[in-house]
Scaffold this motif. Structure first.
Motif, short mmCIF file in Angstrom:
data_model
loop_
_atom_site.label_atom_id
_atom_site.label_comp_id
_atom_site.label_asym_id
_atom_site.label_seq_id
_atom_site.Cartn_x
_atom_site.Cartn_y
_atom_site.Cartn_z
N SER A 29 -2.66 -46.63 47.25
CA SER A 29 -3.39 -46.23 48.74
C SER A 29 -1.68 -45.25 49.45
O SER A 29 -1.94 -44.99 50.24
CB SER A 29 -3.68 -46.87 49.68
N GLU A 30 -1.03 -45.84 48.78
CA GLU A 30 -0.03 -44.95 49.54
C GLU A 30 0.47 -43.79 49.18
O GLU A 30 0.04 -43.30 48.12
CB GLU A 30 1.80 -45.66 49.42
N GLU A 31 0.14 -42.51 50.00
CA GLU A 31 0.12 -41.44 49.96
C GLU A 31 1.84 -40.95 49.87
O GLU A 31 2.55 -40.24 50.99
CB GLU A 31 -0.17 -40.63 51.22
N THR A 32 2.44 -41.09 48.57
CA THR A 32 3.94 -40.52 48.09
C THR A 32 3.98 -38.85 47.01
O THR A 32 2.72 -39.00 46.38
CB THR A 32 4.29 -41.24 47.28
N ASP A 33 4.40 -38.14 47.75
CA ASP A 33 4.40 -37.07 46.87
C ASP A 33 5.36 -37.21 45.51
O ASP A 33 6.08 -38.01 45.17
CB ASP A 33 5.71 -36.22 47.58
N LEU A 34 4.41 -37.07 44.51
CA LEU A 34 4.86 -37.37 42.89
C LEU A 34 6.21 -36.17 42.89
O LEU A 34 6.95 -36.72 42.30
CB LEU A 34 4.11 -36.75 42.29
N GLN A 35 6.49 -35.28 43.71
CA GLN A 35 7.91 -34.44 43.42
C GLN A 35 8.84 -35.45 43.97
O GLN A 35 10.27 -35.70 43.83
CB GLN A 35 8.02 -33.54 44.38
N ASP A 36 8.30 -35.91 45.11
CA ASP A 36 9.43 -36.81 45.89
C ASP A 36 10.18 -38.30 44.33
O ASP A 36 11.26 -39.05 44.44
CB ASP A 36 9.55 -37.27 47.23
N LEU A 37 8.94 -38.87 44.21
CA LEU A 37 9.04 -40.48 43.38
C LEU A 37 9.66 -39.23 42.52
O LEU A 37 10.71 -40.26 41.66
CB LEU A 37 7.43 -40.29 43.02
N LYS A 38 9.63 -38.45 41.85
CA LYS A 38 10.37 -37.78 40.23
C LYS A 38 12.01 -37.76 40.79
O LYS A 38 12.64 -38.11 40.06
CB LYS A 38 9.94 -36.41 39.97
N LEU A 39 12.07 -37.02 41.95
CA LEU A 39 13.14 -37.04 42.97
C LEU A 39 14.42 -38.10 42.38
O LEU A 39 15.50 -38.39 41.77
CB LEU A 39 13.76 -36.10 43.34
#
Length: 152
Positions: A29-39
């Motif tokens: 349910s957490e709306e997190t940008d995949l790009q931010d996770l990768k960074l």
């Protein structure tokens, strides 16, 4: 910094089991940008990279991303296999969950003052033991001024 950014763009996140496992363990349910996770992952486990500088560089530099779009879709399909029904169900569940999670400080204070439960907070079953504390069995460490005076 550009070589770091280029290495980040070409890094194979799908092949890194730590990244894939971490992505699976995230709350859906957490709306997190995949790009931010990768960074975040790249900065933590591979090499230092500045997020804001990378985002500025990636938005200003025209480059051909070899497989980043396709890789993101493939990664999402690997980590989140579901039907269209599950997608709509997860979206409604997520929206209900985020509504209860997005309480302001004033709303939380009002709930506490009214004696109501705050949604999303675990209620721990903590009971007093009503026992007297056990005496310490460790020798007290001397203060620096106590050690100086005892050595004379």
């Amino acid at each position: 910094m550009e070589p770091v950014f280029s290495r980040f763009d070409s890094y194979n996140f799908e092949a890194d089991q730590r990244f894939v496992d971490g992505l699976k363990s995230l709350n859906k349910s957490e709306e997190t940008d995949l790009q931010d996770l990768k960074l975040f992952f790249y900065n933590r486990f591979v090499e230092p990279i500045d997020r804001s500088s990378y985002k500025q560089w990636s938005s200003s530099s025209p480059r051909v991303s070899s497989s980043s779009g396709l890789a993101v879709e493939q990664l999402d399909q690997k980590t989140h296999p579901h039907s269209d029904f599950d997608v709509s169900k997860n979206q409604t569940d997520a929206s209900v969950h985020t509504e209860t999670q997005q309480l302001s400080f004033a709303e939380v204070m009002r709930l506490i003052q009214e004696g109501k439960e705050v949604p999303g907070v675990k209620k721990l079953d903590i009971q007093p033991s009503n026992q007297s504390p056990t005496p310490s069995q460790m020798v007290r460490i001397l203060k620096p001024w106590e050690t100086a005076s005892s050595s004379k």
